[in-house]
Design an enzyme around this catalytic site. Structure first.
Site, PDB file in Angstrom:
ATOM      1  N   LEU A   1     -10.640  -3.412 -30.584  1.00 11.07           N
ATOM      2  CA  LEU A   1     -10.734  -2.837 -29.236  1.00 11.07           C
ATOM      3  C   LEU A   1      -9.500  -3.033 -28.352  1.00 11.07           C
ATOM      4  CD1 LEU A   1     -14.447  -3.710 -28.324  1.00 11.07           C
ATOM      5  CD2 LEU A   1     -13.563  -1.588 -29.294  1.00 11.07           C
TER       6      LEU A   1
ATOM      7  N   ARG B   1      -8.052   3.820 -23.339  1.00  5.10           N
ATOM      8  CA  ARG B   1      -8.240   2.384 -23.064  1.00  5.10           C
ATOM      9  C   ARG B   1      -7.223   1.879 -22.038  1.00  5.10           C
ATOM     10  NH1 ARG B   1      -8.949   0.309 -29.313  1.00  5.10           N
ATOM     11  NH2 ARG B   1     -11.054   1.116 -29.627  1.00  5.10           N
TER      12      ARG B   1
ATOM     13  N   GLY C   1     -22.381   1.061 -29.508  1.00  9.92           N
ATOM     14  CA  GLY C   1     -22.901   2.039 -30.428  1.00  9.92           C
ATOM     15  C   GLY C   1     -23.928   2.971 -29.818  1.00  9.92           C
TER      16      GLY C   1
ATOM     17  N   CYS D   1      -5.793   1.692   5.778  1.00  6.47           N
ATOM     18  CA  CYS D   1      -6.618   0.513   6.068  1.00  6.47           C
ATOM     19  C   CYS D   1      -6.320  -0.031   7.461  1.00  6.47           C
ATOM     20  CB  CYS D   1      -6.408  -0.561   5.000  1.00  6.47           C
ATOM     21  SG  CYS D   1      -4.755  -1.281   4.990  1.00  6.47           S
TER      22      CYS D   1
ATOM     23  N   GLU E   1       1.079   3.803   1.902  1.00  7.95           N
ATOM     24  CA  GLU E   1       1.674   4.188   3.180  1.00  7.95           C
ATOM     25  C   GLU E   1       2.946   3.383   3.435  1.00  7.95           C
ATOM     26  OE1 GLU E   1      -1.370   3.236   2.437  1.00  7.95           O
ATOM     27  OE2 GLU E   1      -2.875   3.954   3.853  1.00  7.95           O
TER      28      GLU E   1
ATOM     29  N   CYS F   1      -2.298  -0.942   7.354  1.00  8.10           N
ATOM     30  CA  CYS F   1      -1.426   0.237   7.303  1.00  8.10           C
ATOM     31  C   CYS F   1      -1.438   0.987   8.636  1.00  8.10           C
ATOM     32  CB  CYS F   1      -1.846   1.155   6.162  1.00  8.10           C
ATOM     33  SG  CYS F   1      -1.388   0.467   4.561  1.00  8.10           S
TER      34      CYS F   1
ATOM     35  N   HIS G   1       0.848  -1.189   0.000  1.00  9.36           N
ATOM     36  CA  HIS G   1       0.000   0.000   0.000  1.00  9.36           C
ATOM     37  C   HIS G   1       0.885   1.242   0.000  1.00  9.36           C
ATOM     38  CE1 HIS G   1      -3.891  -2.121   1.577  1.00  9.36           C
ATOM     39  NE2 HIS G   1      -3.404  -2.659   0.470  1.00  9.36           N
TER      40      HIS G   1
ATOM     41  N   ARG H   1      -3.192  -0.686 -29.389  1.00  4.98           N
ATOM     42  CA  ARG H   1      -2.106  -0.882 -30.356  1.00  4.98           C
ATOM     43  C   ARG H   1      -0.913  -0.021 -29.973  1.00  4.98           C
ATOM     44  NH1 ARG H   1      -6.662  -1.129 -33.674  1.00  4.98           N
ATOM     45  NH2 ARG H   1      -6.614   1.093 -34.112  1.00  4.98           N
TER      46      ARG H   1
HETATM   47  C1  AOF Z   1      -4.669  -0.436  -1.723  1.00  8.18           C
HETATM   48  N1  AOF Z   1      -3.592   0.374  -1.745  1.00  8.18           N
HETATM   49  O1  AOF Z   1      -2.361   2.004  -0.921  1.00  8.18           O
HETATM   50  C2  AOF Z   1      -4.343   1.448   0.191  1.00  8.18           C
HETATM   51  C3  AOF Z   1      -5.505   0.603   0.211  1.00  8.18           C
HETATM   52  O2  AOF Z   1      -6.376  -5.943  -1.438  1.00  8.18           O
HETATM   53  P1  AOF Z   1      -5.648  -5.439  -0.231  1.00  8.18           P
HETATM   54  O3  AOF Z   1      -5.529  -6.397   0.858  1.00  8.18           O
HETATM   55  O4  AOF Z   1      -4.339  -4.846  -0.661  1.00  8.18           O
HETATM   56  O5  AOF Z   1      -6.515  -4.265   0.409  1.00  8.18           O
HETATM   57  C4  AOF Z   1      -7.125  -3.337  -0.406  1.00  8.18           C
HETATM   58  C5  AOF Z   1      -7.946  -2.359   0.407  1.00  8.18           C
HETATM   59  O6  AOF Z   1      -7.142  -1.590   1.298  1.00  8.18           O
HETATM   60  C6  AOF Z   1      -8.592  -1.346  -0.501  1.00  8.18           C
HETATM   61  O7  AOF Z   1      -9.819  -1.802  -0.999  1.00  8.18           O
HETATM   62  C7  AOF Z   1      -8.763  -0.126   0.408  1.00  8.18           C
HETATM   63  O8  AOF Z   1      -9.964  -0.265   1.137  1.00  8.18           O
HETATM   64  C8  AOF Z   1      -7.584  -0.238   1.388  1.00  8.18           C
HETATM   65  N2  AOF Z   1      -6.469   0.723   1.150  1.00  8.18           N
HETATM   66  N3  AOF Z   1      -5.588  -0.317  -0.775  1.00  8.18           N
HETATM   67  O9  AOF Z   1      -4.803  -1.286  -2.596  1.00  8.18           O
HETATM   68  C9  AOF Z   1      -3.382   1.307  -0.832  1.00  8.18           C
HETATM   69  N4  AOF Z   1      -4.139   2.377   1.135  1.00  8.18           N
HETATM   70 ZN    ZN Z   2      -3.320  -0.230   3.660  1.00  9.37          ZN
END
Ligand code: AOF
Ligand code: ZN
Length: 385
Positions: free
Chosen positions: A215, A195, A307, A83, A60, A92, A58, A218
């Protein structure tokens, strides 16, 4: 201190954190984009990090690793509430405390039941936590960068951008059906960048039959870009009639065919094609079920490329959030319209847009606009026949 309690230095750091978060656009789905900046007691930046891909560290944790010992007694400025859960990585909130962070500035609370609430956990552990007010402009920028994931987290569906290339009089082909090329090479090239930033590209049933589009993204030589993260190609094919030779079914990118429940999908599944069956509503395929189904597959941002009928139905259901229109300086005066069957019969029911950007793309003009949601929440203000 500004009235919010945030210092000007922290505001500057938050803007940088939003820029860092944006670097993850297109690679973090189904997870959010998140950026984090660590400031020492003097206000100097001692660590930067962002979330690069789902399953990876993450933001942090990345910023704390960058800061090392300088994180002790420092402030972490984060675009999304840290989180408090153990998912693919550890919480985190624990990483911040263990690193000795004493203050955390949060732009946007995490709305998920699973990971949200980290601010309270940190406060309970004695960390000073500041969460920006809902109307704070810097929070707005952080929300915008994370719009796709936040739309899914709050509303259970991906954000939908309708991309259209048309003449100045709103047509996508001439009266005789000729349609190559309405918009310029520059505009068509830019669509590949669009895309690359989304998780799925969506087209309606008539489109594969008429245009046989590919779709996929490229590269500069016109070949398949093997480096870019190819979005899921989603084809709405209500009666499951797509020919197995359609270009969109090749292996350049994954493809999902969306068909009516009860249609003859065995021909497709027998050929190894991924099919999503959705119920049929009174006015056609249940588009809410379609977008929810995409969300369940990890799609957080959909680029709707036509479309005209599918786009009109999506607009009518209130399922289009943003429009990107490439307008060619060309007049036809006849030929198919870029959007039909929105259910709008009178001016008072017109779908209102708020323009967020106007720029030139080669000879064309690109207009980007948000759909202004009607007051009546998710329901369209018009009735469909
Ligand atoms: C992230 N990146 O920098 C922060 C997130 O799938 P996990 O276990 O990595 O957890 C994802 C969840 O953690 C995400 O849905 C969100 O609620 C929280 N914060 N997630 O992927 C990050 N800070
Ligand atoms: Zn986190």
């Amino acid at each position: 201190m500004s009235p919010s309690g945030m210092t000007p230095t922290e505001r500057t750091a938050l803007r940088e954190a939003v820029d860092l978060a944006r670097r993850g656009t297109g690679t973090t789905s189904p997870n959010p984009v998140v950026g984090c900046v660590v400031l020492d007691a003097s206000g100097a930046v001692v660590g930067r990090g962002w979330h690069e891909r789902a399953g990876g560290p993450h933001a942090e944790v990345a910023a704390l690793a960058d800061a090392g010992d300088a994180a002790r007694g420092a402030t972490a400025v984060v675009t999304l509430e840290p989180c408090r859960h153990t998912g693919r990585t550890g919480p985190c909130v624990d990483a911040l405390r263990e690193a000795g962070i004493t203050r955390v500035v949060v732009a946007v609370p995490d709305p998920t039941a699973q990971a949200g609430g980290g601010a309270d956990v940190l406060r309970a552990a004695g960390v000073d936590v500041e969460v920006l007010a809902a109307d704070d402009p810097d929070r707005g920028a952080a929300e915008r960068a994370n719009r796709a994931w936040l739309t899914w987290a709050r509303r259970g569906r991906p954000v939908v951008t309708w991309k259209v290339g048309q003449t100045l009089d709103g047509r996508t082909a001439a009266a005789d059906g000729t349609s190559r090329w309405i918009t310029s090479a520059e505009s068509r090239h830019e669509v590949h960048a669009l895309r690359a930033a989304v998780d799925a590209v969506l087209v309606g049933g008539g489109t594969p039959a008429a245009d046989d589009p590919h779709l996929a993204i490229r590269d500069a030589t016109g070949g398949i870009d093997r480096i870019a993260a190819q979005p899921l190609r989603v084809v709405v094919d209500t009666r499951a009639e797509i020919p197995l030779t359609a270009r969109v079914l090749d292996d350049a990118a994954p493809t999902l065919v969306v068909a009516a429940r009860g249609s003859r999908t065995a021909r497709l599944t027998d050929a190894g094609i991924d099919v999503l069956e959705v119920p049929v509503a009174a006015d056609g395929l249940d588009l809410d079920a379609l977008v929810t189904g995409l969300g369940e597959r990890g799609v957080r941002h959909v680029l709707l490329e036509g479309g005209a009928t599918l786009a009109g139905s999506m607009v009518a259901r209130g399922l289009v959030d943003e429009v990107v229109a490439y307008v060619a300086p060309t007049l036809l005066g006849a030929g198919p319209a870029s959007l039909v069957e929105t259910g709008v019969g009178t001016l008072g029911d017109a779908v209102q847009l708020a323009v967020t950007d106007v720029s030139r793309c080669g000879p064309d003009v690109r207009i980007t606009a948000d759909v202004v949601a009607p007051e009546t929440a998710d329901q369209p203000s018009t009735t469909q026949e």
